[in-house]
Design a protein around this motif. Structure first.
Motif, mmCIF file in Angstrom:
data_model
loop_
_atom_site.group_PDB
_atom_site.id
_atom_site.type_symbol
_atom_site.label_atom_id
_atom_site.label_comp_id
_atom_site.label_asym_id
_atom_site.label_seq_id
_atom_site.Cartn_x
_atom_site.Cartn_y
_atom_site.Cartn_z
ATOM 1 N N ALA A 75 0.827 -1.215 0.000
ATOM 2 C CA ALA A 75 0.000 0.000 0.000
ATOM 3 C C ALA A 75 0.859 1.262 0.000
ATOM 4 O O ALA A 75 0.469 2.285 -0.576
ATOM 5 C CB ALA A 75 -0.934 -0.012 1.203
ATOM 6 N N LEU A 76 2.024 1.216 0.631
ATOM 7 C CA LEU A 76 2.898 2.384 0.661
ATOM 8 C C LEU A 76 3.451 2.685 -0.729
ATOM 9 O O LEU A 76 3.593 3.849 -1.101
ATOM 10 C CB LEU A 76 4.052 2.149 1.645
ATOM 11 C CG LEU A 76 3.652 1.926 3.109
ATOM 12 C CD1 LEU A 76 4.890 1.677 3.969
ATOM 13 C CD2 LEU A 76 2.871 3.128 3.636
ATOM 14 N N TYR A 77 3.774 1.635 -1.485
ATOM 15 C CA TYR A 77 4.233 1.852 -2.859
ATOM 16 C C TYR A 77 3.111 2.450 -3.707
ATOM 17 O O TYR A 77 3.329 3.385 -4.479
ATOM 18 C CB TYR A 77 4.697 0.536 -3.485
ATOM 19 C CG TYR A 77 6.021 0.039 -2.975
ATOM 20 C CD1 TYR A 77 7.201 0.716 -3.264
ATOM 21 C CD2 TYR A 77 6.121 -1.127 -2.226
ATOM 22 C CE1 TYR A 77 8.426 0.254 -2.813
ATOM 23 C CE2 TYR A 77 7.337 -1.599 -1.770
ATOM 24 C CZ TYR A 77 8.482 -0.907 -2.063
ATOM 25 O OH TYR A 77 9.692 -1.358 -1.613
ATOM 26 N N PHE A 78 1.911 1.912 -3.575
ATOM 27 C CA PHE A 78 0.800 2.358 -4.406
ATOM 28 C C PHE A 78 0.314 3.746 -4.029
ATOM 29 O O PHE A 78 -0.400 4.383 -4.805
ATOM 30 C CB PHE A 78 -0.353 1.369 -4.301
ATOM 31 C CG PHE A 78 -0.036 0.011 -4.873
ATOM 32 C CD1 PHE A 78 1.050 -0.175 -5.700
ATOM 33 C CD2 PHE A 78 -0.827 -1.088 -4.574
ATOM 34 C CE1 PHE A 78 1.356 -1.419 -6.214
ATOM 35 C CE2 PHE A 78 -0.541 -2.337 -5.087
ATOM 36 C CZ PHE A 78 0.555 -2.511 -5.916
ATOM 37 N N ALA A 79 0.677 4.241 -2.841
ATOM 38 C CA ALA A 79 0.260 5.574 -2.420
ATOM 39 C C ALA A 79 1.140 6.668 -3.018
ATOM 40 O O ALA A 79 0.863 7.851 -2.841
ATOM 41 C CB ALA A 79 0.285 5.680 -0.894
ATOM 42 N N ARG A 80 2.176 6.301 -3.694
ATOM 43 C CA ARG A 80 3.086 7.273 -4.290
ATOM 44 C C ARG A 80 2.799 7.415 -5.778
ATOM 45 O O ARG A 80 1.746 7.053 -6.259
ATOM 46 C CB ARG A 80 4.534 6.826 -4.045
ATOM 47 C CG ARG A 80 4.903 6.737 -2.561
ATOM 48 C CD ARG A 80 4.798 8.100 -1.883
ATOM 49 N NE ARG A 80 5.248 8.061 -0.497
ATOM 50 C CZ ARG A 80 4.450 7.903 0.542
ATOM 51 N NH1 ARG A 80 3.154 7.699 0.343
ATOM 52 N NH2 ARG A 80 4.944 7.934 1.770
ATOM 53 N N ALA A 81 3.804 7.937 -6.481
ATOM 54 C CA ALA A 81 3.607 8.207 -7.908
ATOM 55 C C ALA A 81 3.519 6.930 -8.736
ATOM 56 O O ALA A 81 3.098 6.960 -9.891
ATOM 57 C CB ALA A 81 4.754 9.073 -8.420
ATOM 58 N N LEU A 82 3.943 5.809 -8.157
ATOM 59 C CA LEU A 82 3.926 4.556 -8.899
ATOM 60 C C LEU A 82 2.512 4.072 -9.175
ATOM 61 O O LEU A 82 1.639 4.135 -8.310
ATOM 62 C CB LEU A 82 4.654 3.468 -8.097
ATOM 63 C CG LEU A 82 6.180 3.503 -8.057
ATOM 64 C CD1 LEU A 82 6.673 2.516 -7.023
ATOM 65 C CD2 LEU A 82 6.755 3.177 -9.418
ATOM 66 N N ARG A 83 2.307 3.569 -10.365
ATOM 67 C CA ARG A 83 1.092 2.807 -10.643
ATOM 68 C C ARG A 83 1.342 1.341 -10.324
ATOM 69 O O ARG A 83 2.477 0.927 -10.121
ATOM 70 C CB ARG A 83 0.710 2.964 -12.117
ATOM 71 C CG ARG A 83 0.376 4.389 -12.532
ATOM 72 C CD ARG A 83 0.033 4.457 -14.010
ATOM 73 N NE ARG A 83 -0.245 5.820 -14.418
ATOM 74 C CZ ARG A 83 -0.500 6.183 -15.682
ATOM 75 N NH1 ARG A 83 -0.497 5.244 -16.643
ATOM 76 N NH2 ARG A 83 -0.754 7.436 -15.979
ATOM 77 N N ARG A 84 0.289 0.590 -10.278
ATOM 78 C CA ARG A 84 0.446 -0.830 -9.942
ATOM 79 C C ARG A 84 1.263 -1.567 -10.996
ATOM 80 O O ARG A 84 2.095 -2.412 -10.675
ATOM 81 C CB ARG A 84 -0.931 -1.476 -9.779
ATOM 82 C CG ARG A 84 -1.688 -0.929 -8.565
ATOM 83 C CD ARG A 84 -3.111 -1.457 -8.512
ATOM 84 N NE ARG A 84 -3.789 -0.951 -7.328
ATOM 85 C CZ ARG A 84 -4.266 -1.707 -6.348
ATOM 86 N NH1 ARG A 84 -4.167 -3.013 -6.425
ATOM 87 N NH2 ARG A 84 -4.870 -1.177 -5.312
ATOM 88 N N THR A 85 1.020 -1.233 -12.260
ATOM 89 C CA THR A 85 1.819 -1.859 -13.319
ATOM 90 C C THR A 85 3.282 -1.430 -13.226
ATOM 91 O O THR A 85 4.187 -2.221 -13.489
ATOM 92 C CB THR A 85 1.254 -1.501 -14.694
ATOM 93 O OG1 THR A 85 1.147 -0.074 -14.806
ATOM 94 C CG2 THR A 85 -0.118 -2.119 -14.899
ATOM 95 N N ASP A 86 3.512 -0.174 -12.846
ATOM 96 C CA ASP A 86 4.886 0.317 -12.697
ATOM 97 C C ASP A 86 5.628 -0.493 -11.637
ATOM 98 O O ASP A 86 6.800 -0.846 -11.820
ATOM 99 C CB ASP A 86 4.890 1.791 -12.294
ATOM 100 C CG ASP A 86 4.321 2.691 -13.363
ATOM 101 O OD1 ASP A 86 4.316 2.282 -14.537
ATOM 102 O OD2 ASP A 86 3.879 3.804 -13.029
ATOM 103 N N TYR A 87 4.959 -0.754 -10.531
ATOM 104 C CA TYR A 87 5.591 -1.504 -9.446
ATOM 105 C C TYR A 87 6.036 -2.884 -9.936
ATOM 106 O O TYR A 87 7.186 -3.294 -9.728
ATOM 107 C CB TYR A 87 4.615 -1.646 -8.276
ATOM 108 C CG TYR A 87 5.057 -2.643 -7.233
ATOM 109 C CD1 TYR A 87 5.994 -2.297 -6.272
ATOM 110 C CD2 TYR A 87 4.552 -3.941 -7.221
ATOM 111 C CE1 TYR A 87 6.416 -3.221 -5.323
ATOM 112 C CE2 TYR A 87 4.964 -4.868 -6.283
ATOM 113 C CZ TYR A 87 5.896 -4.496 -5.339
ATOM 114 O OH TYR A 87 6.313 -5.413 -4.415
ATOM 115 N N ALA A 88 5.121 -3.606 -10.585
ATOM 116 C CA ALA A 88 5.438 -4.958 -11.043
ATOM 117 C C ALA A 88 6.539 -4.943 -12.102
ATOM 118 O O ALA A 88 7.480 -5.752 -12.061
ATOM 119 C CB ALA A 88 4.185 -5.633 -11.586
ATOM 120 N N ILE A 89 6.452 -4.018 -13.055
ATOM 121 C CA ILE A 89 7.439 -3.968 -14.133
ATOM 122 C C ILE A 89 8.815 -3.583 -13.592
ATOM 123 O O ILE A 89 9.844 -4.115 -14.030
ATOM 124 C CB ILE A 89 6.976 -2.989 -15.228
ATOM 125 C CG1 ILE A 89 5.739 -3.558 -15.942
ATOM 126 C CG2 ILE A 89 8.093 -2.714 -16.219
ATOM 127 C CD1 ILE A 89 5.095 -2.604 -16.911
#
Length: 306
Positions: free
Chosen positions: A129-143
């Motif tokens: 949730a902390l990653y997704f609360a920032r500028a990252l999108r969910r696809t960005d995180y996985a990629i």
């Protein structure tokens, strides 16, 4: 007699100046966040910036990966000193076209041990949730996680080849001739490394994306790398060629054999005698499995409720 009751004191409050201010610095944005997470993934795969225990497994696997290259260079050094380089070099079973297959077990174990350090650990510690609360999108995180781990695998694959190349060239009396002989093989070496990093990395990361338990992810990844090839050999032994061919195209180890034969212009191992399709089908299978595994990993976090 009238008794007067004093009114309760009015509610009061205090204001404290804590000097909170709006952030006025540069906002680096989404692209920088993706790059930072990819770099963090690479560092985590090798335990960089983590405790000593996190560095043990990648250090062991890294040493095992470069050990055959060091041994080959040592043998060639001895051969040069005794004046018998050509006979001994021809007798050495490890070269550019066979090196990756010789360390395939190390590659699989590295993936099984280190991929859960990325996806599985983030889920286990509840920081998604902390990653997704920032500028990252969910696809960005996985990629970004996939890309960082793929880069770590490329380093594991290419460093031994660099040692082998430098050793072979420097031990030659004709440096220009040695470079002219070995450099044409480098494109095939690099392409094969990219195929392995994509296939093995995406499969192990896909497994890690769907479990929070490190032990489960490790066991499932090892089974995924081993079982298809074993089942294919059993099926072939029972006389079912078409089924064995399909399973061979689903086995990472067999795909490695096929793409290596295709890129380096050699024949398939004898155990694949039943395979009668063109060699490019191994390459197509590797690309397809890589895309499917990476897509499953991305889909996991796109649909995740946090």
């Amino acid at each position: 007699m009238t008794i007067s009751v004093p009114a309760p004191p009015a509610a009061t409050g205090s204001i404290y100046d804590l000097s909170y201010q709006r952030y006025g610095g540069p906002r680096l944005g989404r692209a920088h966040a993706v790059r930072a997470l990819a770099v963090d993934s690479f560092r985590t795969a090798y335990g960089i910036g983590h405790g000593g225990r996190a560095k043990v497994a990648p250090a062991i696997f890294g040493l095992l990966a470069i050990l055959p290259a060091v041994i080959v260079v040592g043998v060639l050094t001895l051969a040069v000193r005794i004046g018998a380089r050509e006979p001994l070099e021809g007798a050495v079973p490890i070269s550019y076209d066979t090196y990756y297959r010789s360390i395939s077990a190390v590659i699989g174990l590295f993936c099984a041990a280190q991929a859960p350090e990325l996806f599985a650990r983030d889920q286990r510690h509840g920081v998604i949730a902390l990653y997704f609360a920032r500028a990252l999108r969910r696809t960005d995180y996985a990629i970004a996680r996939l890309g960082g781990f793929g880069l770590a695998l490329l380093v594991l694959l290419l460093v031994p080849m660099l040692i082998l190349l430098i050793g072979r060239v420097l031990l030659s009396t004709d440096l220009a001739g040695a470079l002219g002989e070995d450099l044409p093989k480098l494109p095939a070496v690099i392409i094969e490394a990219l195929i392995i990093a994509g296939l093995f990395g995406s499969l192990s990361m896909a497994v890690s994306a769907y479990t929070q338990r490190r032990a489960y992810a490790v066991a499932a990844t090892i089974a995924l790398f081993i079982l298809p090839g074993v089942i294919a050999e059993v099926v072939i032994g029972l006389g079912s060629g078409p089924v064995g061919t399909v399973l061979a195209l689903l086995s990472p180890g067999t795909i490695l054999d096929g793409t290596s034969a295709l890129l380096f212009g050699r024949s398939l191992p004898e155990r694949l005698f039943f395979f009668d399709l063109p060699l490019w089908t191994f390459l197509a299978s590797a690309l397809l499995l890589t895309l499917i595994a990476a897509g499953l990993a991305v889909r996991r976090f796109v649909r995740m409720a946090v």
